[in-house]
Write a protein that holds these residues in place. Sequence first.
Motif, short mmCIF file in Angstrom:
data_model
loop_
_atom_site.label_atom_id
_atom_site.label_comp_id
_atom_site.label_asym_id
_atom_site.label_seq_id
_atom_site.Cartn_x
_atom_site.Cartn_y
_atom_site.Cartn_z
N THR A 83 0.84 -1.20 0.00
CA THR A 83 0.00 0.00 0.00
C THR A 83 0.87 1.25 0.00
OG1 THR A 83 -1.77 -1.14 1.15
CG2 THR A 83 -1.76 1.26 1.30
N LEU A 84 1.90 1.26 0.85
CA LEU A 84 2.81 2.41 0.89
C LEU A 84 3.52 2.59 -0.45
CD1 LEU A 84 4.36 1.99 4.46
CD2 LEU A 84 2.63 3.65 3.72
N GLN A 85 3.97 1.50 -1.05
CA GLN A 85 4.67 1.59 -2.33
C GLN A 85 3.75 2.15 -3.41
OE1 GLN A 85 8.09 0.92 -3.13
NE2 GLN A 85 7.38 2.07 -4.90
N ALA A 86 2.51 1.68 -3.47
CA ALA A 86 1.57 2.17 -4.48
C ALA A 86 1.26 3.66 -4.27
CB ALA A 86 0.27 1.35 -4.43
N PHE A 87 1.09 4.08 -3.02
CA PHE A 87 0.82 5.48 -2.74
C PHE A 87 2.03 6.35 -3.10
CE2 PHE A 87 0.21 9.22 0.02
CZ PHE A 87 -1.09 9.54 -0.30
N TYR A 88 3.21 5.87 -2.79
CA TYR A 88 4.44 6.58 -3.16
C TYR A 88 4.55 6.72 -4.69
CZ TYR A 88 9.45 7.34 -3.89
OH TYR A 88 10.66 7.82 -4.30
N ASP A 89 4.30 5.64 -5.41
CA ASP A 89 4.36 5.68 -6.88
C ASP A 89 3.41 6.73 -7.44
OD1 ASP A 89 6.27 3.66 -6.92
OD2 ASP A 89 4.81 2.07 -7.36
N LYS A 90 2.24 6.84 -6.84
CA LYS A 90 1.23 7.77 -7.34
C LYS A 90 1.59 9.23 -7.04
CE LYS A 90 -3.66 8.95 -6.94
NZ LYS A 90 -4.95 8.62 -6.33
N HIS A 91 2.24 9.51 -5.91
CA HIS A 91 2.40 10.88 -5.45
C HIS A 91 3.84 11.42 -5.43
CE1 HIS A 91 -1.79 11.42 -4.40
NE2 HIS A 91 -1.77 10.21 -3.86
N ARG A 92 4.82 10.61 -5.74
CA ARG A 92 6.21 11.08 -5.60
C ARG A 92 6.54 12.25 -6.51
NH1 ARG A 92 9.55 5.91 -7.86
NH2 ARG A 92 8.66 5.93 -9.95
N LYS A 93 5.87 12.36 -7.64
CA LYS A 93 6.13 13.48 -8.56
C LYS A 93 5.55 14.79 -8.04
CE LYS A 93 6.72 10.64 -12.57
NZ LYS A 93 6.04 9.83 -13.54
N ASN A 94 4.78 14.72 -6.97
CA ASN A 94 4.17 15.91 -6.37
C ASN A 94 4.89 16.35 -5.10
OD1 ASN A 94 2.05 16.05 -8.31
ND2 ASN A 94 1.02 14.40 -7.23
N GLY A 95 6.15 15.95 -4.94
CA GLY A 95 6.90 16.36 -3.76
C GLY A 95 6.57 15.54 -2.52
N TRP A 157 0.26 7.78 12.87
CA TRP A 157 -0.47 6.52 12.84
C TRP A 157 0.23 5.51 13.73
CZ3 TRP A 157 -1.06 8.79 7.89
CH2 TRP A 157 -2.29 8.63 7.27
N VAL A 158 -0.53 4.70 14.41
CA VAL A 158 0.00 3.51 15.07
C VAL A 158 -0.77 2.34 14.47
CG1 VAL A 158 0.28 2.26 17.24
CG2 VAL A 158 0.57 4.75 17.19
N GLY A 159 -0.04 1.43 13.85
CA GLY A 159 -0.69 0.31 13.17
C GLY A 159 -0.62 0.49 11.67
N GLY A 160 -1.10 -0.50 10.96
CA GLY A 160 -1.05 -0.48 9.50
C GLY A 160 -1.93 0.62 8.90
N ILE A 161 -1.48 1.13 7.78
CA ILE A 161 -2.17 2.21 7.10
C ILE A 161 -2.90 1.65 5.88
CG2 ILE A 161 -1.88 4.38 5.85
CD1 ILE A 161 0.69 4.84 7.41
N SER A 162 -4.15 2.06 5.71
CA SER A 162 -4.90 1.65 4.52
C SER A 162 -4.77 2.72 3.43
CB SER A 162 -6.38 1.46 4.86
OG SER A 162 -7.01 2.70 5.08
N ARG A 163 -5.00 2.31 2.21
CA ARG A 163 -4.95 3.25 1.08
C ARG A 163 -5.99 4.35 1.24
NH1 ARG A 163 -2.55 3.00 -4.18
NH2 ARG A 163 -2.99 5.02 -5.10
N MET A 165 -7.17 5.67 3.99
CA MET A 165 -6.74 6.65 4.98
C MET A 165 -5.60 7.52 4.44
SD MET A 165 -8.63 6.57 7.69
CE MET A 165 -10.03 6.27 6.63
N LEU A 166 -4.71 6.95 3.65
CA LEU A 166 -3.65 7.75 3.02
C LEU A 166 -4.26 8.79 2.09
CD1 LEU A 166 -1.06 4.96 2.18
CD2 LEU A 166 -0.67 6.90 3.71
N GLU A 167 -5.20 8.35 1.26
CA GLU A 167 -5.82 9.28 0.31
C GLU A 167 -6.60 10.37 1.05
OE1 GLU A 167 -5.22 9.59 -2.78
OE2 GLU A 167 -4.43 7.65 -3.37
N LYS A 168 -7.29 9.99 2.09
CA LYS A 168 -8.13 10.96 2.80
C LYS A 168 -7.30 11.98 3.59
CE LYS A 168 -11.86 11.31 6.17
NZ LYS A 168 -12.81 10.57 7.01
N HIS A 169 -6.21 11.54 4.21
CA HIS A 169 -5.48 12.41 5.13
C HIS A 169 -4.16 12.95 4.60
CE1 HIS A 169 -8.32 11.66 8.37
NE2 HIS A 169 -8.32 10.39 7.99
N VAL A 170 -3.46 12.20 3.77
CA VAL A 170 -2.14 12.63 3.30
C VAL A 170 -2.24 13.38 1.97
CG1 VAL A 170 0.20 11.90 2.74
CG2 VAL A 170 -1.05 10.74 4.56
N THR A 171 -3.09 12.93 1.08
CA THR A 171 -3.20 13.58 -0.23
C THR A 171 -3.48 15.08 -0.11
OG1 THR A 171 -3.85 11.51 -1.29
CG2 THR A 171 -4.40 13.54 -2.46
#
Length: 178
Positions: A83-95, A157-163, A165-171
Amino acid sequence: MLSFILLALGLTLIASSVFFILREVTLQNDLLAVPVQVSFPAPELTLTDTQSVSQSLGDYRGEVVLVNLWATWCAPCREEMPTLQAFYDKHRKNGFVIIAVNDGDPTADVLQFVKDYKLTFPVWLDPTYVATQQAFKMLNLPSSFVIDRRGTTQLMWVGGISRAMLEKHVTPLIMEKQ
Protein backbone atom coordinates in the motif's frame (compact mmCIF):
# COMPACT_ATOMS: atom_id res chain seq x y z
CA MET A 1 -41.51 -30.07 6.37
CA LEU A 2 -41.84 -27.52 9.16
CA SER A 3 -38.48 -28.60 10.65
CA PHE A 4 -36.84 -28.11 7.23
CA ILE A 5 -38.22 -24.57 6.97
CA LEU A 6 -37.08 -23.76 10.51
CA LEU A 7 -33.62 -25.19 9.76
CA ALA A 8 -33.37 -23.13 6.56
CA LEU A 9 -34.51 -20.01 8.40
CA GLY A 10 -31.99 -20.65 11.20
CA LEU A 11 -29.13 -21.09 8.72
CA THR A 12 -30.15 -17.90 6.92
CA LEU A 13 -30.13 -15.99 10.21
CA ILE A 14 -26.71 -17.40 11.13
CA ALA A 15 -25.28 -16.51 7.71
CA SER A 16 -26.69 -12.98 7.94
CA SER A 17 -25.26 -12.55 11.43
CA VAL A 18 -21.82 -13.71 10.33
CA PHE A 19 -21.92 -11.31 7.38
CA PHE A 20 -22.79 -8.32 9.57
CA ILE A 21 -20.24 -9.27 12.25
CA LEU A 22 -17.45 -9.59 9.69
CA ARG A 23 -18.47 -6.30 8.09
CA GLU A 24 -18.43 -4.57 11.49
CA VAL A 25 -14.97 -5.99 12.29
CA THR A 26 -13.69 -4.64 8.97
CA LEU A 27 -15.19 -1.21 9.67
CA GLN A 28 -13.70 -1.17 13.17
CA ASN A 29 -10.26 -2.11 11.82
CA ASP A 30 -10.47 0.82 9.37
CA LEU A 31 -11.39 3.09 12.26
CA LEU A 32 -8.40 1.91 14.26
CA ALA A 33 -6.11 2.99 11.41
CA VAL A 34 -7.27 6.62 11.48
CA PRO A 35 -4.36 9.00 12.07
CA VAL A 36 -4.10 11.32 15.02
CA GLN A 37 -3.60 14.97 14.20
CA VAL A 38 -0.52 16.35 15.93
CA SER A 39 1.61 19.44 15.60
CA PHE A 40 5.26 19.37 16.54
CA PRO A 41 8.53 20.10 14.75
CA ALA A 42 9.97 17.18 12.84
CA PRO A 43 12.74 15.66 14.94
CA GLU A 44 16.38 15.81 13.97
CA LEU A 45 17.17 12.39 12.57
CA THR A 46 20.23 11.24 10.68
CA LEU A 47 20.71 7.58 9.78
CA THR A 48 22.37 5.47 7.11
CA ASP A 49 20.43 4.19 4.11
CA THR A 50 20.73 0.74 2.53
CA GLN A 51 23.61 2.04 0.38
CA SER A 52 25.57 3.05 3.53
CA VAL A 53 25.04 6.76 2.79
CA SER A 54 24.23 9.09 5.70
CA GLN A 55 20.77 10.67 5.29
CA SER A 56 19.07 13.40 7.30
CA LEU A 57 15.36 14.08 7.70
CA GLY A 58 16.11 17.80 7.43
CA ASP A 59 17.28 17.29 3.84
CA TYR A 60 13.66 16.65 2.87
CA ARG A 61 12.33 20.07 3.93
CA GLY A 62 10.00 21.33 1.21
CA GLU A 63 8.52 17.86 0.62
CA VAL A 64 5.72 16.02 2.36
CA VAL A 65 7.41 13.12 4.16
CA LEU A 66 5.84 9.99 5.58
CA VAL A 67 8.28 8.40 8.03
CA ASN A 68 7.36 4.76 8.51
CA LEU A 69 8.91 2.87 11.44
CA TRP A 70 8.88 -0.85 10.72
CA ALA A 71 10.63 -4.23 11.09
CA THR A 72 10.89 -7.31 8.89
CA TRP A 73 9.32 -9.56 11.56
CA CYS A 74 6.26 -7.30 11.99
CA ALA A 75 3.19 -8.75 10.22
CA PRO A 76 1.26 -5.44 9.93
CA CYS A 77 4.44 -3.82 8.59
CA ARG A 78 4.66 -6.43 5.84
CA GLU A 79 0.95 -6.04 5.08
CA GLU A 80 1.12 -2.26 4.62
CA MET A 81 4.27 -2.13 2.45
CA PRO A 82 2.50 -2.75 -0.90
CA THR A 83 0.00 0.00 0.00
CA LEU A 84 2.81 2.41 0.89
CA GLN A 85 4.67 1.59 -2.33
CA ALA A 86 1.57 2.17 -4.48
CA PHE A 87 0.82 5.48 -2.74
CA TYR A 88 4.44 6.58 -3.16
CA ASP A 89 4.36 5.68 -6.88
CA LYS A 90 1.23 7.77 -7.34
CA HIS A 91 2.40 10.88 -5.45
CA ARG A 92 6.21 11.08 -5.60
CA LYS A 93 6.13 13.48 -8.56
CA ASN A 94 4.17 15.91 -6.37
CA GLY A 95 6.90 16.36 -3.76
CA PHE A 96 6.01 13.36 -1.60
CA VAL A 97 8.45 10.84 -0.18
CA ILE A 98 8.25 7.87 2.16
CA ILE A 99 11.23 7.18 4.38
CA ALA A 100 10.99 3.67 5.77
CA VAL A 101 13.13 3.42 8.90
CA ASN A 102 13.92 -0.17 9.79
CA ASP A 103 13.92 -0.83 13.50
CA GLY A 104 17.01 -2.89 14.27
CA ASP A 105 16.96 -5.78 11.78
CA PRO A 106 20.23 -7.09 10.33
CA THR A 107 21.16 -5.27 7.11
CA ALA A 108 21.00 -8.46 5.05
CA ASP A 109 17.40 -9.06 6.18
CA VAL A 110 16.43 -5.48 5.30
CA LEU A 111 18.03 -5.71 1.85
CA GLN A 112 16.18 -8.96 1.15
CA PHE A 113 12.91 -7.37 2.32
CA VAL A 114 13.44 -4.36 0.04
CA LYS A 115 14.09 -6.72 -2.87
CA ASP A 116 11.13 -9.00 -2.09
CA TYR A 117 8.69 -6.09 -1.80
CA LYS A 118 10.25 -4.12 -4.68
CA LEU A 119 10.51 -0.98 -2.55
CA THR A 120 11.70 2.12 -4.40
CA PHE A 121 11.36 4.72 -1.65
CA PRO A 122 14.28 5.43 0.70
CA VAL A 123 14.92 2.81 3.37
CA TRP A 124 17.08 3.77 6.33
CA LEU A 125 18.74 1.46 8.83
CA ASP A 126 18.37 2.07 12.56
CA PRO A 127 20.34 -0.64 14.37
CA THR A 128 20.40 1.31 17.66
CA TYR A 129 16.72 2.36 17.68
CA VAL A 130 17.40 6.10 17.46
CA ALA A 131 14.19 6.79 15.51
CA THR A 132 11.84 4.84 17.77
CA GLN A 133 13.37 5.55 21.16
CA GLN A 134 14.74 9.08 20.76
CA ALA A 135 13.45 10.92 17.69
CA PHE A 136 9.79 9.83 17.66
CA LYS A 137 9.60 8.15 21.10
CA MET A 138 7.42 5.38 19.73
CA LEU A 139 7.82 1.69 20.52
CA ASN A 140 4.87 0.34 18.50
CA LEU A 141 5.42 -1.00 15.01
CA PRO A 142 4.38 -0.04 12.49
CA SER A 143 4.13 3.64 13.31
CA SER A 144 4.06 6.45 10.79
CA PHE A 145 4.44 10.20 10.96
CA VAL A 146 3.56 12.69 8.22
CA ILE A 147 5.67 15.84 8.06
CA ASP A 148 4.47 18.79 6.00
CA ARG A 149 6.63 20.90 3.66
CA ARG A 150 7.44 23.36 6.47
CA GLY A 151 8.86 20.65 8.72
CA THR A 152 5.92 20.22 11.08
CA THR A 153 4.71 16.75 11.97
CA GLN A 154 0.98 16.84 11.22
CA LEU A 155 -0.23 13.24 11.45
CA MET A 156 0.67 10.11 13.39
CA TRP A 157 -0.47 6.52 12.84
CA VAL A 158 0.00 3.51 15.07
CA GLY A 159 -0.69 0.31 13.17
CA GLY A 160 -1.05 -0.48 9.50
CA ILE A 161 -2.17 2.21 7.10
CA SER A 162 -4.90 1.65 4.52
CA ARG A 163 -4.95 3.25 1.08
CA ALA A 164 -8.23 4.97 1.92
CA MET A 165 -6.74 6.65 4.98
CA LEU A 166 -3.65 7.75 3.02
CA GLU A 167 -5.82 9.28 0.31
CA LYS A 168 -8.13 10.96 2.80
CA HIS A 169 -5.48 12.41 5.13
CA VAL A 170 -2.14 12.63 3.30
CA THR A 171 -3.20 13.58 -0.23
CA PRO A 172 -4.56 16.98 0.89
CA LEU A 173 -1.17 17.80 2.44
CA ILE A 174 0.59 16.78 -0.75
CA MET A 175 -1.74 18.92 -2.86
CA GLU A 176 -1.32 22.07 -0.74
CA LYS A 177 0.49 24.83 -2.60
CA GLN A 178 4.23 24.59 -2.23
